[in-house]
Design an enzyme around this catalytic site. Structure first.
Site, PDB file in Angstrom:
ATOM      1  N   GLY A  10       0.829  -1.209   0.000  1.00 27.27           N
ATOM      2  CA  GLY A  10       0.000   0.000   0.000  1.00 27.27           C
ATOM      3  C   GLY A  10       0.858   1.251   0.000  1.00 27.27           C
ATOM      4  O   GLY A  10       1.980   1.236   0.490  1.00 27.27           O
ATOM      5  N   ASP A 106       6.115  -5.669   5.396  1.00 21.08           N
ATOM      6  CA  ASP A 106       6.650  -6.982   5.764  1.00 21.08           C
ATOM      7  C   ASP A 106       6.622  -7.955   4.578  1.00 21.08           C
ATOM      8  O   ASP A 106       7.566  -8.729   4.380  1.00 21.08           O
ATOM      9  CB  ASP A 106       5.845  -7.562   6.936  1.00 21.08           C
ATOM     10  CG  ASP A 106       4.355  -7.603   6.664  1.00 21.08           C
ATOM     11  OD1 ASP A 106       3.869  -6.754   5.893  1.00 21.08           O
ATOM     12  OD2 ASP A 106       3.661  -8.476   7.213  1.00 21.08           O
ATOM     13  N   ASP A 130       0.669   1.996   9.398  1.00 19.99           N
ATOM     14  CA  ASP A 130       0.243   1.375  10.653  1.00 19.99           C
ATOM     15  C   ASP A 130       1.355   1.367  11.706  1.00 19.99           C
ATOM     16  O   ASP A 130       1.097   1.122  12.877  1.00 19.99           O
ATOM     17  CB  ASP A 130      -0.214  -0.067  10.399  1.00 19.99           C
ATOM     18  CG  ASP A 130      -1.549  -0.148   9.677  1.00 19.99           C
ATOM     19  OD1 ASP A 130      -2.145   0.920   9.437  1.00 19.99           O
ATOM     20  OD2 ASP A 130      -1.988  -1.261   9.347  1.00 19.99           O
ATOM     21  N   MET A 172      -7.347   3.591  10.351  1.00 19.30           N
ATOM     22  CA  MET A 172      -6.697   2.372   9.859  1.00 19.30           C
ATOM     23  C   MET A 172      -5.941   1.718  11.013  1.00 19.30           C
ATOM     24  O   MET A 172      -5.765   2.316  12.079  1.00 19.30           O
ATOM     25  CB  MET A 172      -5.774   2.693   8.695  1.00 19.30           C
ATOM     26  CG  MET A 172      -6.542   2.871   7.399  1.00 19.30           C
ATOM     27  SD  MET A 172      -5.446   3.017   5.991  1.00 19.30           S
ATOM     28  CE  MET A 172      -6.620   2.807   4.652  1.00 19.30           C
ATOM     29  N   ARG A 174      -4.861  -2.530  11.089  1.00 23.32           N
ATOM     30  CA  ARG A 174      -5.462  -3.867  10.981  1.00 23.32           C
ATOM     31  C   ARG A 174      -5.276  -4.690  12.241  1.00 23.32           C
ATOM     32  O   ARG A 174      -6.225  -5.173  12.830  1.00 23.32           O
ATOM     33  CB  ARG A 174      -4.815  -4.625   9.815  1.00 23.32           C
ATOM     34  CG  ARG A 174      -5.459  -4.368   8.506  1.00 23.32           C
ATOM     35  CD  ARG A 174      -4.784  -5.155   7.433  1.00 23.32           C
ATOM     36  NE  ARG A 174      -3.556  -4.504   7.002  1.00 23.32           N
ATOM     37  CZ  ARG A 174      -2.974  -4.713   5.843  1.00 23.32           C
ATOM     38  NH1 ARG A 174      -3.499  -5.567   5.004  1.00 23.32           N
ATOM     39  NH2 ARG A 174      -1.868  -4.101   5.502  1.00 23.32           N
ATOM     40  N   GLU A 224      -9.713   0.177  12.935  1.00 24.23           N
ATOM     41  CA  GLU A 224     -10.542  -0.713  12.101  1.00 24.23           C
ATOM     42  C   GLU A 224     -10.465  -2.176  12.556  1.00 24.23           C
ATOM     43  O   GLU A 224     -11.392  -2.954  12.332  1.00 24.23           O
ATOM     44  CB  GLU A 224     -10.129  -0.609  10.635  1.00 24.23           C
ATOM     45  CG  GLU A 224      -8.691  -1.068  10.394  1.00 24.23           C
ATOM     46  CD  GLU A 224      -8.221  -0.954   8.951  1.00 24.23           C
ATOM     47  OE1 GLU A 224      -9.043  -0.709   8.058  1.00 24.23           O
ATOM     48  OE2 GLU A 224      -7.007  -1.131   8.735  1.00 24.23           O
ATOM     49  N   ILE A 275      -8.064   8.425   3.257  1.00 23.61           N
ATOM     50  CA  ILE A 275      -7.684   9.832   3.489  1.00 23.61           C
ATOM     51  C   ILE A 275      -6.421   9.873   4.352  1.00 23.61           C
ATOM     52  O   ILE A 275      -5.566  10.739   4.198  1.00 23.61           O
ATOM     53  CB  ILE A 275      -8.852  10.592   4.170  1.00 23.61           C
ATOM     54  CG1 ILE A 275      -9.966  10.801   3.144  1.00 23.61           C
ATOM     55  CG2 ILE A 275      -8.400  11.914   4.781  1.00 23.61           C
ATOM     56  CD1 ILE A 275     -11.246  11.336   3.713  1.00 23.61           C
ATOM     57  N   GLN A 276      -6.291   8.868   5.245  1.00 25.27           N
ATOM     58  CA  GLN A 276      -5.121   8.807   6.138  1.00 25.27           C
ATOM     59  C   GLN A 276      -3.833   8.478   5.394  1.00 25.27           C
ATOM     60  O   GLN A 276      -2.745   8.635   5.923  1.00 25.27           O
ATOM     61  CB  GLN A 276      -5.328   7.716   7.201  1.00 25.27           C
ATOM     62  CG  GLN A 276      -6.430   7.991   8.165  1.00 25.27           C
ATOM     63  CD  GLN A 276      -6.959   6.713   8.805  1.00 25.27           C
ATOM     64  OE1 GLN A 276      -6.501   6.313   9.845  1.00 25.27           O
ATOM     65  NE2 GLN A 276      -7.919   6.069   8.170  1.00 25.27           N
TER      66      GLN A 276
HETATM   67  N1  LIG Z   1       4.023 -12.924   4.255  1.00 25.59           N
HETATM   68  C1  LIG Z   1       4.210 -12.687   2.951  1.00 25.59           C
HETATM   69  N2  LIG Z   1       5.058 -13.452   2.214  1.00 25.59           N
HETATM   70  C2  LIG Z   1       5.265 -13.179   0.925  1.00 25.59           C
HETATM   71  N3  LIG Z   1       4.683 -12.155   0.261  1.00 25.59           N
HETATM   72  C3  LIG Z   1       3.821 -11.393   0.919  1.00 25.59           C
HETATM   73  C4  LIG Z   1       3.531 -11.599   2.299  1.00 25.59           C
HETATM   74  N4  LIG Z   1       2.644 -10.654   2.688  1.00 25.59           N
HETATM   75  C5  LIG Z   1       2.407  -9.876   1.609  1.00 25.59           C
HETATM   76  N5  LIG Z   1       3.095 -10.328   0.544  1.00 25.59           N
HETATM   77  C6  LIG Z   1       3.197  -9.673  -0.739  1.00 25.59           C
HETATM   78  O1  LIG Z   1       3.939  -8.482  -0.448  1.00 25.59           O
HETATM   79  C7  LIG Z   1       3.476  -7.367  -1.186  1.00 25.59           C
HETATM   80  C8  LIG Z   1       2.942  -6.244  -0.352  1.00 25.59           C
HETATM   81  O2  LIG Z   1       2.963  -6.477   1.020  1.00 25.59           O
HETATM   82  P1  LIG Z   1       3.593  -5.437   2.012  1.00 25.59           P
HETATM   83  O3  LIG Z   1       4.922  -5.014   1.539  1.00 25.59           O
HETATM   84  O4  LIG Z   1       3.525  -6.065   3.347  1.00 25.59           O
HETATM   85  O5  LIG Z   1       2.652  -4.198   1.927  1.00 25.59           O
HETATM   86  P2  LIG Z   1       1.207  -4.008   2.554  1.00 25.59           P
HETATM   87  O6  LIG Z   1       1.309  -4.435   3.984  1.00 25.59           O
HETATM   88  O7  LIG Z   1       0.975  -2.568   2.358  1.00 25.59           O
HETATM   89  O8  LIG Z   1       0.310  -4.858   1.736  1.00 25.59           O
HETATM   90  C9  LIG Z   1       2.476  -7.951  -2.105  1.00 25.59           C
HETATM   91  O9  LIG Z   1       3.171  -8.269  -3.267  1.00 25.59           O
HETATM   92  C10 LIG Z   1       1.954  -9.184  -1.381  1.00 25.59           C
HETATM   93  O10 LIG Z   1       1.437 -10.116  -2.284  1.00 25.59           O
HETATM   94  O1  LIG Z   2      -5.360  -0.062   0.441  1.00 25.31           O
HETATM   95  P1  LIG Z   2      -6.027  -1.343   0.800  1.00 25.31           P
HETATM   96  O2  LIG Z   2      -5.614  -2.469  -0.048  1.00 25.31           O
HETATM   97  O3  LIG Z   2      -7.504  -1.172   0.902  1.00 25.31           O
HETATM   98  O4  LIG Z   2      -5.521  -1.725   2.251  1.00 25.31           O
HETATM   99  C1  LIG Z   2      -5.963  -1.100   3.395  1.00 25.31           C
HETATM  100  C2  LIG Z   2      -5.094  -1.525   4.537  1.00 25.31           C
HETATM  101  O5  LIG Z   2      -3.789  -1.059   4.381  1.00 25.31           O
HETATM  102  C3  LIG Z   2      -3.378  -0.385   5.558  1.00 25.31           C
HETATM  103  O6  LIG Z   2      -3.493   0.992   5.305  1.00 25.31           O
HETATM  104  C4  LIG Z   2      -1.998  -0.795   5.935  1.00 25.31           C
HETATM  105  O7  LIG Z   2      -1.146  -0.020   5.278  1.00 25.31           O
HETATM  106  P2  LIG Z   2       0.364  -0.248   5.432  1.00 25.31           P
HETATM  107  O8  LIG Z   2       0.722  -1.176   4.331  1.00 25.31           O
HETATM  108  O9  LIG Z   2       0.921   1.097   5.247  1.00 25.31           O
HETATM  109  O10 LIG Z   2       0.619  -0.861   6.770  1.00 25.31           O
HETATM  110  C5  LIG Z   2      -4.304  -0.828   6.641  1.00 25.31           C
HETATM  111  O11 LIG Z   2      -4.334   0.029   7.726  1.00 25.31           O
HETATM  112  C6  LIG Z   2      -5.564  -1.001   5.850  1.00 25.31           C
HETATM  113  O12 LIG Z   2      -6.346  -1.968   6.469  1.00 25.31           O
HETATM  114 MG   LIG Z   3       2.092  -6.068   4.909  1.00 24.90          MG
END
Ligand SMILES: Nc1ncnc2c1ncn2[C@@H]1O[C@H](COP(=O)(O)OP(=O)(O)O)[C@@H](O)[C@H]1O
Ligand SMILES: O=P(O)(O)OC[C@H]1O[C@](O)(COP(=O)(O)O)[C@@H](O)[C@@H]1O
Ligand SMILES: [Mg+2]
Length: 371
Positions: A10, A106, A130, A172, A174, A224, A275-276
């Site tokens: 995100g 992560d 987050d 936000m 999770r 949330e 918005i956040q």
């Molecule tokens: N535990 C995981 N292991 C491998 N890939 C992951 C895992 N969690 C998320 N992904 C992949 O990592 C990418 C984004 O996750 P991340 O960097 O954690 O951002 P966000 O938390 O904003 O979704 C995506 O390509 C998703 O498919």
């Molecule tokens: O943009 P999406 O896919 O609706 O995801 C929303 C989720 O992403 C988050 O904004 C997490 O964002 P981060 O990846 O920055 O931790 C959560 O707080 C929210 O639940």
């Molecule tokens: Mg993540």
């Protein structure tokens, strides 16, 4: 030296500030060529890259989002059911990339750690609004999100007070309630509900009832991911192909319905949502993002790969990528901010005041109306 940069997961205010810092530092300190990879790992899968020079990063410090684009489901090790990681590595090599700076959460770090098996140097920069990544005290974007929520609380406080209403603000967060906790304190919320502390609806109603009789309004800041004791989180939708497909949202509406049945006051819910995550980063986030970006460039120059830049005890440092992949940093139940909240009479949505000292203080202090 040719170095790639990508942003994954995100978006988050401050991503552009990191892209700018990495690019400028690499160009100015070692004359590197910097290549932007578009839309996170999707850019490696679909072979979409573009050069980044000083002109390309001029003026982006204050801009929200990411000029490179991002993707929250692109994983080369599992792309539409296939492992295309070897092709991605081949493409990166064909572009002459010796290293890639990955800015993400992560999941992005888990992928990047795995991707390093192909001999491309990986350096991670943590991003999440987050603020729930392991091993780093802060991530950029969080301060901006807290400022947005605090501003919303300030605005809702005056309308709540005017109409003698209960106002719910959903933030936000999770699995970790950092945004709701800090913004709730900053915005003077009367009740703060976190994913880490299962709530009791009757305890919340009791706070509102007490305030109905005196201050005549209540401000509730709810993450949330908050859920009732013995109940589950409120799911808004599921996203196909996402590693964590559940999208949360709507707990404020659930609470609104439940509170309306218990109170005479009107109850209103506001869900802040994305918005956040949008708009210009705060000065704090711009500085943190710039520090992270410069440190990532230093790690690249020093050939220190497979590491993640972090903030530790107020200083910029780095830890092995493997240490953070897939982990989450939640609010510990003994966190000082929870004690601070209780000590000034903020309810965490549980019956009674667990902290005995705070209980005594709460009993002794007569809250002035309107506070
Ligand atoms: N535990 C995981 N292991 C491998 N890939 C992951 C895992 N969690 C998320 N992904 C992949 O990592 C990418 C984004 O996750 P991340 O960097 O954690 O951002 P966000 O938390 O904003 O979704 C995506 O390509 C998703 O498919
Ligand atoms: O943009 P999406 O896919 O609706 O995801 C929303 C989720 O992403 C988050 O904004 C997490 O964002 P981060 O990846 O920055 O931790 C959560 O707080 C929210 O639940
Ligand atoms: Mg993540």
């Amino acid at each position: 030296m040719r170095i790639g940069i990508l942003t994954g997961g995100g978006d988050c205010p401050g991503l552009n500030a990191v892209i700018r810092a990495v690019t400028k530092a690499l160009i100015k300190t070692c004359g590197a060529e910097v290549i932007g990879i578009e839309d996170g790992y999707l850019g490696l899968i679909e072979q979409r890259v573009r050069p980044l020079d000083l002109r390309a990063v001029a003026g982006i410090l204050t801009r929200g989002g990411t000029i490179l684009g991002t993707h929250n489901a692109a994983n080369p090790f599992n792309w539409q059911g296939r492992d295309v990681s070897a092709q991605c590595a081949e493409f990166a090599r064909s572009q002459g990339l010796q290293a890639i700076v990955v800015i993400g959460g992560d999941g992005t770090m888990a992928i990047s750690h795995k991707f390093s098996q192909y001999g491309i140097g990986m350096v991670g920069v943590p991003k999440t609004i987050d603020n729930d990544l392991l091993h780093t005290e802060r991530t950029f974007g969080f301060d901006t999100a807290v400022a947005v929520v605090a501003d919303a609380l300030d605005r809702l406080q005056t309308t709540a007070q005017s109409h003698h209403r209960v106002m719910l603000v959903e933030t936000m967060g999770r699995y970790a309630g950092w945004i709701a906790l800090e913004a709730g304190l900053a915005g003077g919320a009367d009740v703060i509900l976190l994913p880490e502390v299962p709530y009791d609806i009757d305890a919340i109603a009791e706070v509102c009832r007490r305030r109905e009789a005196r201050q005549r309004f209540t401000l509730i800041c709810v993450a949330e991911g908050a859920a009732p004791a013995g109940g589950s989180m409120t799911v808004a939708s599921t996203v196909e192909g996402s590693h964590d497909p559940v999208r949360l949202g709507g707990v404020a509406n659930v609470l609104k319905l439940a509170l309306e049945q218990r109170l005479t006051s009107e109850v209103r819910a506001t869900i802040l949502g994305h918005i956040q995550r949008g708009g210009t980063p705060t000065p704090f986030d711009r500085v943190l993002a710039t520090q992270f970006g410069v440190h990532a460039a230093e790690l690249v120059r020093a050939g220190q790969f497979n590491r993640l830049v972090v903030l530790r005890e107020g200083r910029i440092a780095s830890v092995p990528l493997a240490d953070v992949a897939g982990g989450i940093r939640t609010v510990p139940l003994d966190h000082p901010l929870l004690t601070v909240a209780r000590s000034i009479g903020v309810s965490l949505g549980v019956a009674g005041v667990p902290d005995v000292t705070a209980q005594r203080v709460a009993a002794a202090v007569d809250e002035p109306a309107g506070e």
